[in-house]
Design an enzyme around this catalytic site. Structure first.
Site, PDB file in Angstrom:
ATOM      1  N   GLY A 187     -44.311  19.905   3.156  1.00 40.05           N
ATOM      2  CA  GLY A 187     -42.903  20.081   2.826  1.00 40.05           C
ATOM      3  C   GLY A 187     -42.007  19.044   3.477  1.00 40.05           C
ATOM      4  O   GLY A 187     -42.429  18.253   4.332  1.00 40.05           O
ATOM      5  N   HIS A 188     -40.736  19.083   3.097  1.00 39.92           N
ATOM      6  CA  HIS A 188     -39.796  18.071   3.582  1.00 39.92           C
ATOM      7  C   HIS A 188     -39.540  18.208   5.081  1.00 39.92           C
ATOM      8  O   HIS A 188     -39.540  19.292   5.641  1.00 39.92           O
ATOM      9  CB  HIS A 188     -38.479  18.107   2.796  1.00 39.92           C
ATOM     10  CG  HIS A 188     -37.754  19.418   2.816  1.00 39.92           C
ATOM     11  ND1 HIS A 188     -36.631  19.657   2.080  1.00 39.92           N
ATOM     12  CD2 HIS A 188     -37.994  20.566   3.485  1.00 39.92           C
ATOM     13  CE1 HIS A 188     -36.203  20.871   2.299  1.00 39.92           C
ATOM     14  NE2 HIS A 188     -37.022  21.446   3.147  1.00 39.92           N
TER      15      HIS A 188
END
Length: 352
Positions: free
Chosen positions: A243-244
């Site tokens: 994920g970011h």
């Protein structure tokens, strides 16, 4: 291609018992290796099989050598880590048999005039390289890849067919990115207002270090504001989601289907078994080893091995255990009530 066993030892080390002039052509499994092939023993449980091997030479650890040598008649290469020796030798044989891609840009590739592609790089058919991107010496970009504007692909890095590498992302030297991987897609960022979702622009990058392997169909999201960082030597299997704004520490390895939620920071030299799930906004220190299918909801502040799942059981047994788990909170309250009652009785007896 044939190579003398002695030449392999010069390259990869080890202590040889046998003729260094033996010529070998390949590496093969213990039970199928023939008179011109090498095999290796990395699991002591297979000593009996190794002892009967027909391989020209056998790579094994010092602890296994005496038992195997009693019946095995071929040459023996003793080394502390036979599996690592095998890996390096296998790389050598593959390199000898695989022709290097020719430098140059395929006529069907679309390369923006402001992109910089080193003359020694290979750009395959139907590759797209956007404005300001840079492809360093020796890089190999196979057919159908996309490299976004101002992205950087490091020296000797190999993108297999159909890799997507979005704008401003960076990967260092000697990386390997397998087909279908998407680097730098938008992170999952939304604000909620009145029951509807408002997209948050993802303006960070993905920064990937040297010697990183990324498997097929793995995705690494760009950061929302800061960057997502994959440090040197990280190994990601197929079908992984990063994920970011995550940070994955150097030489950490993840098996297939691991999911890491946004803003998780993972230390160096960690390992994660297949389908492990890592919650967002947590910290995991160096040298943590998480077993397959484990859910990590909170930070792990001490090195070690962690497991968080129930092993498989017959369905009826699993259902009984599930009922017990659901009733644990009620049982806890009952135990607390009993403890209070026992304390009250003890106090009453002491006052009599």
């Amino acid at each position: 291609m044939m190579i003398r066993l002695g030449e392999l030892l010069e390259r990869f080390g080890g202590q040889l018992t046998g003729d260094p002039g033996i010529e070998v052509t390949a590496i093969a499994p213990l039970d199928r290796a023939g008179a011109s092939e090498i095999s290796f023993l990395s699991n002591s449980k297979l000593r009996a099989l190794a002892a009967q091997s027909q391989a020209a030479a056998l790579v094994l650890a010092p602890a296994d050598e005496p038992e195997v040598a009693a019946t095995y008649t071929g040459a023996r290469v003793v080394t502390p880590n036979p599996y690592a020796w095998f890996a390096r030798a296998a790389q050598f044989f593959v390199a000898q048999r695989t022709p290097a891609p020719e430098p140059g840009v395929h006529p069907t590739a679309a390369v923006h005039h402001s992109a910089r592609v080193d003359a020694s790089a290979h750009i395959g058919a139907h590759v797209t390289i956007e404005a300001g991107a840079r492809v360093e010496p020796g890089a190999v970009i196979d057919a159908g890849c996309y490299i976004g504007r101002e992205a950087v692909v490091g020296e000797d890095t190999h993108f297999f067919a159909n890799v997507t590498f979005h704008a401003r992302c960076v990967i260092g030297a000697r990386g390997i990115v397998h087909s279908g991987a998407v680097i730098g897609g938008d992170g999952f960022g939304f604000a909620v207002d009145g029951g509807s979702y408002i997209k948050i622009p993802q303006t960070g990058r993905v920064l990937i270090g040297d010697d990183v392997d990324i498997g097929s169909n793995t995705t690494v999201d760009r950061g929302a504001l800061d960057d997502t960082v994959i440090e040197d030597g990280v190994k990601l299997d197929n079908l992984i989601q990063i994920g970011h704004n995550c940070r994955i520490g150097a030489h950490t390895a993840m098996a297939g289907c691991v999911g890491v939620a946004g803003s998780a920071h993972i230390g160096k030299h960690c390992t994660f078994g297949g389908a492990a799930m890592i919650n967002g906004h947590i910290e995991i220190v160096d040298n943590v080893h998480v077993t397959a299918a484990t859910m990590v909801p909170n930070s792990l502040t001490e090195p070690g091995r962690y497991t968080g799942y129930f092993p498989v059981a017959r369905n009826a047994e699993w259902e009984r255990n599930a009922v017990l788990v659901r009733n644990l909170s009620t049982m806890r309250e009952k135990v607390r009530a009993l403890e209070k009652a026992v304390k009250a009785l003890d106090a009453q007896r002491q006052n009599e």
